[in-house]
Write a protein that holds these residues in place. Structure first.
Motif, PDB file in Angstrom:
ATOM      1  N   GLY A  23       0.812  -1.013   0.162  1.00  0.00           N
ATOM      2  CA  GLY A  23      -0.034  -0.070  -0.006  1.00  0.00           C
ATOM      3  C   GLY A  23       0.850   1.150  -0.059  1.00  0.00           C
ATOM      4  O   GLY A  23       2.194   1.263   0.506  1.00  0.00           O
ATOM      5  N   GLN A  59      -7.828   0.077  -4.109  1.00  0.00           N
ATOM      6  CA  GLN A  59      -8.438  -0.243  -2.820  1.00  0.00           C
ATOM      7  C   GLN A  59      -7.989   0.679  -1.864  1.00  0.00           C
ATOM      8  O   GLN A  59      -6.994   0.942  -1.415  1.00  0.00           O
ATOM      9  CB  GLN A  59      -7.919  -1.619  -2.382  1.00  0.00           C
ATOM     10  N   ARG A  61      -7.757   1.564   2.082  1.00  0.00           N
ATOM     11  CA  ARG A  61      -7.810   0.617   3.300  1.00  0.00           C
ATOM     12  C   ARG A  61      -7.459   1.399   4.556  1.00  0.00           C
ATOM     13  O   ARG A  61      -6.690   2.392   4.170  1.00  0.00           O
ATOM     14  CB  ARG A  61      -6.744  -0.736   3.092  1.00  0.00           C
ATOM     15  N   ARG A  63      -5.224   2.155   7.923  1.00  0.00           N
ATOM     16  CA  ARG A  63      -3.886   2.027   8.265  1.00  0.00           C
ATOM     17  C   ARG A  63      -4.059   1.332   9.658  1.00  0.00           C
ATOM     18  O   ARG A  63      -4.937   1.826  10.663  1.00  0.00           O
ATOM     19  CB  ARG A  63      -3.265   3.190   8.471  1.00  0.00           C
ATOM     20  N   SER A  64      -3.395   0.360   9.926  1.00  0.00           N
ATOM     21  CA  SER A  64      -3.468  -0.492  11.218  1.00  0.00           C
ATOM     22  C   SER A  64      -3.217   0.413  12.588  1.00  0.00           C
ATOM     23  O   SER A  64      -3.744   0.153  13.637  1.00  0.00           O
ATOM     24  CB  SER A  64      -2.627  -1.837  10.993  1.00  0.00           C
ATOM     25  N   SER A  73     -11.132   3.878  11.339  1.00  0.00           N
ATOM     26  CA  SER A  73     -11.225   3.131  10.244  1.00  0.00           C
ATOM     27  C   SER A  73     -11.951   3.775   9.001  1.00  0.00           C
ATOM     28  O   SER A  73     -12.169   4.820   9.065  1.00  0.00           O
ATOM     29  CB  SER A  73     -11.887   1.751  10.820  1.00  0.00           C
ATOM     30  N   ALA A  77     -14.686   0.040   3.940  1.00  0.00           N
ATOM     31  CA  ALA A  77     -13.246  -0.577   3.724  1.00  0.00           C
ATOM     32  C   ALA A  77     -13.706  -1.790   3.029  1.00  0.00           C
ATOM     33  O   ALA A  77     -14.513  -2.882   3.750  1.00  0.00           O
ATOM     34  CB  ALA A  77     -12.471  -0.903   5.127  1.00  0.00           C
ATOM     35  N   PRO A  78     -12.604  -2.386   2.068  1.00  0.00           N
ATOM     36  CA  PRO A  78     -11.742  -1.575   1.525  1.00  0.00           C
ATOM     37  C   PRO A  78     -12.634  -0.719   0.443  1.00  0.00           C
ATOM     38  O   PRO A  78     -13.353  -1.359  -0.634  1.00  0.00           O
ATOM     39  CB  PRO A  78     -10.952  -2.302   0.752  1.00  0.00           C
ATOM     40  N   THR A  80     -13.604   1.075  -3.172  1.00  0.00           N
ATOM     41  CA  THR A  80     -13.020   0.897  -4.397  1.00  0.00           C
ATOM     42  C   THR A  80     -13.174   2.081  -5.170  1.00  0.00           C
ATOM     43  O   THR A  80     -14.039   2.627  -5.365  1.00  0.00           O
ATOM     44  CB  THR A  80     -14.353  -0.255  -4.943  1.00  0.00           C
ATOM     45  N   ALA A 110      -5.012   6.869   5.261  1.00  0.00           N
ATOM     46  CA  ALA A 110      -5.358   5.433   4.841  1.00  0.00           C
ATOM     47  C   ALA A 110      -4.236   4.991   4.001  1.00  0.00           C
ATOM     48  O   ALA A 110      -3.235   5.888   3.596  1.00  0.00           O
ATOM     49  CB  ALA A 110      -6.468   5.763   3.946  1.00  0.00           C
ATOM     50  N   GLN A 111      -4.420   3.914   3.252  1.00  0.00           N
ATOM     51  CA  GLN A 111      -3.458   3.423   2.209  1.00  0.00           C
ATOM     52  C   GLN A 111      -4.454   3.045   1.144  1.00  0.00           C
ATOM     53  O   GLN A 111      -5.122   2.353   1.032  1.00  0.00           O
ATOM     54  CB  GLN A 111      -2.613   2.492   2.915  1.00  0.00           C
TER      55      GLN A 111
END
Ligand SMILES: O=c1ccn([C@H]2C[C@H](O)[C@@H](COP(=O)(O)OP(=O)(O)OP(=O)(O)O)O2)c(=O)[nH]1
Ligand SMILES: [Mg+2]
Length: 143
Positions: A23, A59, A61, A63-64, A73, A77-78, A80, A110-111
């Protein structure tokens, strides 16, 4: 592979932070800091427009680190990004924590993973092949 991008944010382009990262981190493009209260969501601009080749998607997504430390969050997710989309990429952030979270301009929120996908055609059928799993799912194999 090269992909056309328009960047109106004045911020660095999304980039891979390590050599084999899947990502690229993408940044918030906001005029002023954005406050996300608990359970609040916001469509956060990025100032980016891209031109993906047919057969690819992007996508968006979470980031943790943001998820773990701040409960941040992405609602869809994810996310599109379709190959034929030419609008600004936006990130649908949500604050799942019980404290306020502030998004500042340039924050990596985000990534983005660029991925290939198939475009298929349905074939109407009267039956499907048998498998051991059959219709089993939702934990039917146990813990
Ligand atoms: O997180 C996201 C998700 C989508 N999009 C843009 C690109 C995508 O190609 C378009 C449509 O997204 P999607 O198909 O998920 O939304 P929809 O609700 O189905 O809208 P539409 O009817 O426009 O397809 O919106 C974003 O900028 N960020
Ligand atoms: Mg759609």
């Amino acid at each position: 592979m090269k992909i056309n991008i328009i960047n109106t944010s004045g911020l660095p382009l999304p980039q891979y932070e390590t050599e084999h990262a899947a990502g690229m981190d993408i940044r918030a493009f906001v005029q002023e800091a954005l406050l996300l209260k608990p359970l609040q969501r916001a469509l956060v601009p990025t100032g980016l427009q891209i031109e993906l080749p047919a057969g690819y998607e992007a996508q968006i997504r979470p980031r943790s680190g943001l998820a773990y430390k701040h409960g941040i969050s992405i609602v869809n997710a994810p996310g599109t990004i379709d190959a034929d989309y030419r609008g600004e990429i936006k990130v649908l952030l949500v604050n799942l924590s019980d404290t306020d979270f502030v998004v500042n301009n340039g924050d990596r929120i985000a990534q983005m993973v660029i991925a290939k996908h198939e475009t298929i055609v349905w074939e109407n059928a009267d039956s499907l092949t048998e498998t051991l799993r059959g219709a089993g799912g939702y934990g039917h194999t146990g813990k």
